[in-house]
Design an enzyme around this catalytic site. Sequence first.
Site, PDB file in Angstrom:
ATOM      1  N   ARG A 171      -8.707  -6.649  -0.778  1.00  0.00           N
ATOM      2  CA  ARG A 171      -7.939  -6.881  -2.018  1.00  0.00           C
ATOM      3  C   ARG A 171      -6.790  -5.881  -2.016  1.00  0.00           C
ATOM      4  O   ARG A 171      -7.026  -4.674  -2.028  1.00  0.00           O
ATOM      5  CB  ARG A 171      -8.874  -6.680  -3.208  1.00  0.00           C
ATOM      6  CG  ARG A 171      -8.252  -6.981  -4.556  1.00  0.00           C
ATOM      7  CD  ARG A 171      -9.271  -6.774  -5.669  1.00  0.00           C
ATOM      8  NE  ARG A 171      -8.665  -6.943  -6.980  1.00  0.00           N
ATOM      9  CZ  ARG A 171      -7.960  -6.012  -7.601  1.00  0.00           C
ATOM     10  NH1 ARG A 171      -7.783  -4.821  -7.056  1.00  0.00           N
ATOM     11  NH2 ARG A 171      -7.441  -6.257  -8.793  1.00  0.00           N
ATOM     12  N   LYS A 187      -5.534   3.327  -4.181  1.00  0.00           N
ATOM     13  CA  LYS A 187      -6.507   4.019  -5.037  1.00  0.00           C
ATOM     14  C   LYS A 187      -6.376   5.539  -4.945  1.00  0.00           C
ATOM     15  O   LYS A 187      -5.795   6.073  -4.007  1.00  0.00           O
ATOM     16  CB  LYS A 187      -7.915   3.515  -4.722  1.00  0.00           C
ATOM     17  CG  LYS A 187      -8.085   2.096  -5.289  1.00  0.00           C
ATOM     18  CD  LYS A 187      -9.484   1.581  -5.296  1.00  0.00           C
ATOM     19  CE  LYS A 187      -9.493   0.215  -6.021  1.00  0.00           C
ATOM     20  NZ  LYS A 187     -10.730  -0.506  -5.861  1.00  0.00           N
TER      21      LYS A 187
END
Length: 392
Positions: free
Chosen positions: A252, A212
């Site tokens: 995840r 991210k």
Amino acid sequence: MFVHSPIVMGILNLTPDSFSDGGQFDSVVAAVDSAKSMVEAGANIIDIGGESTRPGAERISIDVELERVIPVIRALDSLGIYVSIDTMRSQVAQAAVAAGAQMVNDVSGGLSDPEMLSTVAQLGVPIVLMHWRGHSKTMQENVHYVDALTEVSIELKERAVAAVAAGIPRGDIILDPGIGFGKKAEHNWQLLHNLDELLAIGYPLLVGVSRKQFLGAMLADPSGVPRDVSDRDTASAVLAAHILQRGAWGVRVHEVQATTDAYTALSAINPNPAVDSIEIVGLREFGYHGVLEHERINGQFFSVDATLGLSISHAAQTDDLFDTVNYAEVADAIRARIAGEPFDLIEKLAESIASNCLVFPQVAYAQIRVHKPDAPIEGEFEDVVVTRAKFA
Ligand code: PMM
């Protein structure tokens, strides 16, 4: 619970515009191969998404979403692979479950599609409810929190309450703080620094940090240029391993092998993170320890403070004594040891008590302080204390 913690959820984005692995899987075969290698590397669940949720992404039609995900779900189901469908649409969730998906992952926490929660209740599958404040197109505009941790916690609780009200069993709900969704780097870090508080909401927690933007910023070069998305996997894996060790239900991730390796290494060096503790203070018992003959004959009182390091996050959720250590049993063991076979030294007594505490399987660390207030010392003194600390 459906899949036992700790779980690694491998990401399979079937989106040409996904910022991380987009465009790579232009055929079902390539997607299935990728899923298979993630399972071989230790993924317990494959999370399939047909719609990009990266910041700024446009929405796609339901038909395109279905076209992308359904053939791959069918193929993975035929291989016995546990699939979750990453979608905000109840119709996609329904079709995906019919095709073999066993879990729904809704990044909007049921907010985007008013039919989602009741649909999932009918489907009878578990659901991940992620914290979300709006669609990707605009989610990074006007990001504002007075206190991100408190607000995310409250909003996640609200989603869980709504899910239960819609008929989803409590045990089928997983919460996710939605790292990077309508959040600046400082908000992401605040949430990650306070996983205990998020766990204390009382539901299993899934966390996605993989590749991210905030990691790109963390790894920026000296001139401030963010690290490219293709080179964030080491940081992603280290963080994911830490998150699992702190008691999250799952992570995840894009790079499954790196994540499982990082978790294996972390668990080997620190098998049971002693982040929480239970203390027993001032436990008094009569014993016959000492070097001098009169100590062996007449005995004296000893007192013990025991700090037991263990993770209490699971018990904090379940409220079940079975998930922690029974401190009354530990206290009995300590008393028995003080009253038992005498040693010359309280060093040896502290060592022996620490070892006895570590026999309890949940206890990862024991710090034992043995007090001998009536020790044979001339003149006025308060106490003699020996401290022994041991890891399991
Ligand atoms: N992040 C993305 C997509 N789906 N689902 C859950 N539950 N949690 C997340 O953090 C999450 C998600 C965006 O990341 P990607 O585009 O790399 O898949």
